[in-house]
Design an enzyme around this catalytic site. Structure first.
Site, PDB file in Angstrom:
ATOM      1  N   CYS A 211       0.794  -1.240   0.000  1.00 17.56           N
ATOM      2  CA  CYS A 211       0.000   0.000   0.000  1.00 17.56           C
ATOM      3  C   CYS A 211       0.823   1.284   0.000  1.00 17.56           C
ATOM      4  O   CYS A 211       0.256   2.373  -0.044  1.00 17.56           O
ATOM      5  CB  CYS A 211      -0.966  -0.026   1.171  1.00 17.56           C
ATOM      6  SG  CYS A 211      -1.932  -1.540   1.164  1.00 17.56           S
TER       7      CYS A 211
ATOM      8  N   HIS B 123      -2.593   8.381   5.988  1.00 11.95           N
ATOM      9  CA  HIS B 123      -2.907   7.075   5.398  1.00 11.95           C
ATOM     10  C   HIS B 123      -4.333   6.710   5.824  1.00 11.95           C
ATOM     11  O   HIS B 123      -5.133   6.330   4.996  1.00 11.95           O
ATOM     12  CB  HIS B 123      -1.880   6.048   5.860  1.00 11.95           C
ATOM     13  CG  HIS B 123      -2.001   4.718   5.203  1.00 11.95           C
ATOM     14  ND1 HIS B 123      -2.047   4.562   3.834  1.00 11.95           N
ATOM     15  CD2 HIS B 123      -2.096   3.466   5.725  1.00 11.95           C
ATOM     16  CE1 HIS B 123      -2.167   3.272   3.552  1.00 11.95           C
ATOM     17  NE2 HIS B 123      -2.208   2.586   4.665  1.00 11.95           N
TER      18      HIS B 123
ATOM     19  N   HIS C 236      -9.802   2.254   0.237  1.00 11.89           N
ATOM     20  CA  HIS C 236      -8.345   2.081   0.211  1.00 11.89           C
ATOM     21  C   HIS C 236      -7.969   1.459  -1.133  1.00 11.89           C
ATOM     22  O   HIS C 236      -8.291   0.313  -1.405  1.00 11.89           O
ATOM     23  CB  HIS C 236      -7.904   1.188   1.375  1.00 11.89           C
ATOM     24  CG  HIS C 236      -6.422   1.096   1.521  1.00 11.89           C
ATOM     25  ND1 HIS C 236      -5.537   1.767   0.707  1.00 11.89           N
ATOM     26  CD2 HIS C 236      -5.659   0.413   2.405  1.00 11.89           C
ATOM     27  CE1 HIS C 236      -4.297   1.488   1.072  1.00 11.89           C
ATOM     28  NE2 HIS C 236      -4.346   0.669   2.096  1.00 11.89           N
TER      29      HIS C 236
END
Lengths: 269, 392, 84
Positions: free
Chosen positions: B157, B287, B322
């Site tokens: 990620c 994040h 996400h």
């Protein structure tokens, strides 16, 4: 831009016991074959887990990644119809698993990147390492490449007609790189180039060799054993030739239908 | 040597293109839908899905259906093309691409495997040709006429934040004159089930940084920036990439350390490279996935870096979900727009601060702000933590 | 109960890939996590699957599971009470 190559180890050269190289049983028990192969090659290259904190960049390269775990999770997903799936193969399937496990094993917070660019993966990671060394961002880089062959990939690529002229391979190779000559330096990389067009052996010599004695390792699609990061093993072969007395080796890699790469290695002088 | 951001391209659940994304952000309209409509799965879970089929995406990209590109590549083509046109970049051997992905062509491989498992002579080979990560990069380069050096990064990620970092180096070393950096990831049953197996998917729309958060929503998309050396660009830059850093949390394969060690080191590294003091940061695009672990750990890292003066911050994952390897690219586009247009984004569905750190994100979209320094965080599996600093 | 404890130990060894360890070596009353067997959050997820797949016992999340997951013995007790 240049850098010095210290110790270099391929998976065939790993001597030590797996449990000695990867002492953390909690990490080891989740590792697939390729992760064990690559991490143990890395630790053998460094000379033990205690040496992991001494590197300040961990760069890994893989064309295919952790295929066995990816396949395991995918097969479970299909057979179990998306119900009650084990998370372990999923978390271990990411391409940066090997780099992450090395960092975890040595509690090393340093720069940690993974290149996944087919037959360029190794050279791309090397370029990153060389730039970091040139910029003074790293003083000692751990660089490695790995790929695994699994039965279904062999079946699929055979159907694609890949293995008419060569056989399916796998392997891992790790090395340390420094900006200056160190006690353990064995060779130096003086050039890394990404030419846009294919080159003949003669063109490679003319363009890259600085001495008439330079040896050429010319790899097009005629490897006996093929996998995306095969050029790392060829790099190791070039280093062995330098150690044996050759002053310059030009390494041309164009094995899997991407653009070529050219590396020039020299003796320490 | 300053590195200028001269082009932006983005695709997400908010839509195709910078304008649509920005309009939805400004209107506080989430792109999270109650369940997947395009993705084939039995799970009825909220996702940040772009409601266009692969056939429609082929048409939008001007790619013939018979090319049978992966969804990851198609999303990437749309975003990269927008970024290149935005920067008025000419096709040249000195223009390169650093692209990130974590799923590659998994969306097609999934179809292949169903048939292959029943009989290894079956399954259409064109469904696995694009399995590896580099296949999407090569397809994007081919369809966007990128002829220079190109590479692919995959660090889960944080992948596209790392692509930005590597692109900066390629410009500084004179290897390229312009580089398109970012990432792309499509939704796949593989990743949806993967995060489900980790029990970190929220069954409702995600609530980053809220005390009641139950996990993340998976999203898809692509986000790319064009980077050029200052003074060599055809148009006024949006902002500059002043610093970027990667660090490893070295704590656990999937979980973040309680104190956010890797996150702190990455943010400090980006500030240090830029020579910017933490007190100068105006906004942090965190994040902020909405998992119990991330938002606690990242919040603690923010407190350690900024002390009692944590700047305005928000997670835009309540809008997009996400998007894994694309997240750092999409959020880099949002960060550049925050500076260029003087805005800070809303952190959707926030109500109650997390007891352990009490941090309160930006609750609503803010306009006419003086935003000159933005930090964007991306953290991934394998302890991989990256942070990018944008300045006016 | 004894049989169930042995069975659970065997599942743990198999599913968590515990190497070089026999069921006899696992103390049924020792903590599974932290100092005991040294298991972590991923193992907790795997144990949830062991319970559900083999005994039809469901646990919604790892937080709820905490007291249940203390040792092999607490696991066995929970299975006894809830198995279908």
């Amino acid at each position: 831009m240049r850098c010095f190559v210290g110790k270099i180890v391929t998976h065939e050269e790993v001597q030590s016991d797996l449990k000695q190289l990867i002492p953390d049983a909690a990490l080891r028990r989740r590792m697939s074959r390729v992760v064990k192969m690559a991490v143990s090659t890395a630790v053998e290259c460094l000379g033990g887990v205690a040496e992991i904190p001494r590197v300040d960049a961990i760069l890994t390269a893989t064309g295919w990644g952790c295929l066995a775990d990816s396949e395991k999770f995918l097969r479970n997903l299909i057979t179990e119809q998306e119900q009650l799936l084990n998370p372990t193969p999923f978390i271990q399937s990411t391409f940066n698993t090997v780099g992450g496990q090395i960092a975890l094993l040595g509690h090393n917070h340093c720069y940690n990147l993974t290149y996944v660019n087919r037959s360029h993966s190794f050279e791309d990671a090397l370029l990153d390492g060389m730039m970091r060394l040139a910029d003074g961002e790293s003083r000692r880089v751990l660089l490695g490449a790995f790929d695994e062959m699994i039965p279904s990939l062999e079946t699929i690529t055979r159907r694609m007609g890949w293995w008419r002229h060569h056989t399916a391979g796998e392997g891992s190779c790790f090395m340390t790189l420094t900006p200056e000559r160190e006690a353990d330096s064995v060779a130096q990389v003086v050039q890394l180039d990404f030419p846009i067009e294919e080159l003949s052996a003669e063109e490679c010599r003319v363009r890259y060799a600085t001495t008439p004695d330079a040896e050429l390792i010319y790899c097009d699609a005629t490897y006996e054993e093929l996998y995306p990061t095969r050029s790392a093993a060829r790099f190791s072969e070039a280093v062995q030739r330098i150690k044996a007395g050759t002053k310059e080796v030009v390494l041309y890699n164009n094995c899997m239908g991407m653009r070529p790469t050219v590396l020039v290695l020299q003796w320490l002088g | 040597m300053r590195i200028a951001v001269t082009g932006l391209g983005v695709v997400s659940a908010l839509g195709v293109g910078v304008d649509r994304n920005f309009a939805a952000l400004a209107a506080e309209q989430s792109g999270i839908s109650p369940e997947p409509r395009i993705l084939k799965t039995t799970h009825r879970l909220p996702v940040g899905e772009l409601k266009l089929t692969n056939e429609e995406l082929h048409r939008m990209c001007g790619v013939e259906l018979k090319e049978h590109l992966s969804r990851t590549a198609l999303l990437g083509i749309l975003a990269v093309r927008e970024a290149i046109e935005d920067a008025r970049l000419a096709s040249d051997a000195r223009v390169g691409l650093v692209s990130a992905t974590s799923v590659g062509g998994m969306d097609l491989t999934e179809h292949f495997f169903e048939e292959f498992m029943a009989d290894e002579r079956r399954g259409r080979l064109r469904d696995v040709r694009m399995h590896d990560c580099a296949a999407s990069t090569e397809a994007i380069a081919a369809h966007c006429h990128i002829r220079g050096y190109r590479t692919t990064i995959s660090t889960a990620c944080s992948s596209s934040a790392n692509a930005i970092l590597q692109g900066m180096k390629l410009l500084r070393h004179g290897i390229l004159d312009a580089v398109v950096v970012g990432g792309t990831d499509a939704l796949s049953a593989f990743t949806l089930n993967g995060f489900k197996s980790l029990m970190i998917l929220d069954e409702a729309p995600c609530r980053p940084f809220d005390a009641s958060r139950r996990g993340l929503n998976l999203g898809e998309g692509a986000g790319y920036l064009v980077l050029q050396r200052e003074g060599e660009h055809a148009r006024d830059p949006y902002c500059y990439v002043a610093g970027a850093a990667n660090s490893n949390d070295a704590h656990h394969q999937t979980a973040s350390s309680e104190e956010g060690n890797g996150a702190l080191l990455a943010m400090q590294g980006a500030l240090q490279m830029a020579g910017v003091d933490p007190s100068a940061v105006d906004y942090v695009n965190v994040h902020g996935t909405g998992t119990g672990n991330n938002d606690l750990s990242e919040g603690r890292a923010l407190l350690r870096l900024f002390g009692d003066r944590v700047p305005a911050f928000s997670s835009t994952k309540g809008f997009t979900g996400h998007t894994l390897a694309a997240a750092g690219g999409i959020e880099a586009v949002y960060s550049a727009l925050a500076i260029a247009r003087g805005v800070r984004y809303a952190n959707l569905r926030f109500e109650t601060p997390i007891a352990e750190h009490g941090l309160v994100p930006e609750k609503h979209h803010q306009t006419a702000c003086a935003v000159s320094t933005v930090l964007s965080n991306s953290f991934g599996f394998g302890g991989n933590c990256s942070s990018v600093l944008f300045t006016k | 109960m004894e049989q169930l404890i042995l069975e659970l130990k065997e599942h743990l060894i198999e599913e968590l890939n515990l190497e070089d360890i026999t069921p006899e070596e696992i103390d049924a009353e020792a903590p599974l996590f932290g100092d005991g067997l040294g298991l972590d959050s991923i193992d907790a997820l795997e144990i949830i699957l062991i319970l559900e797949k083999n005994y039809g016992v469901r646990l919604a999340n790892t937080a709820e599971a905490k007291p249940v997951f203390y040792s092999v013995k607490t696991l066995a007790e929970y299975v006894m009470q809830n198995r279908k």
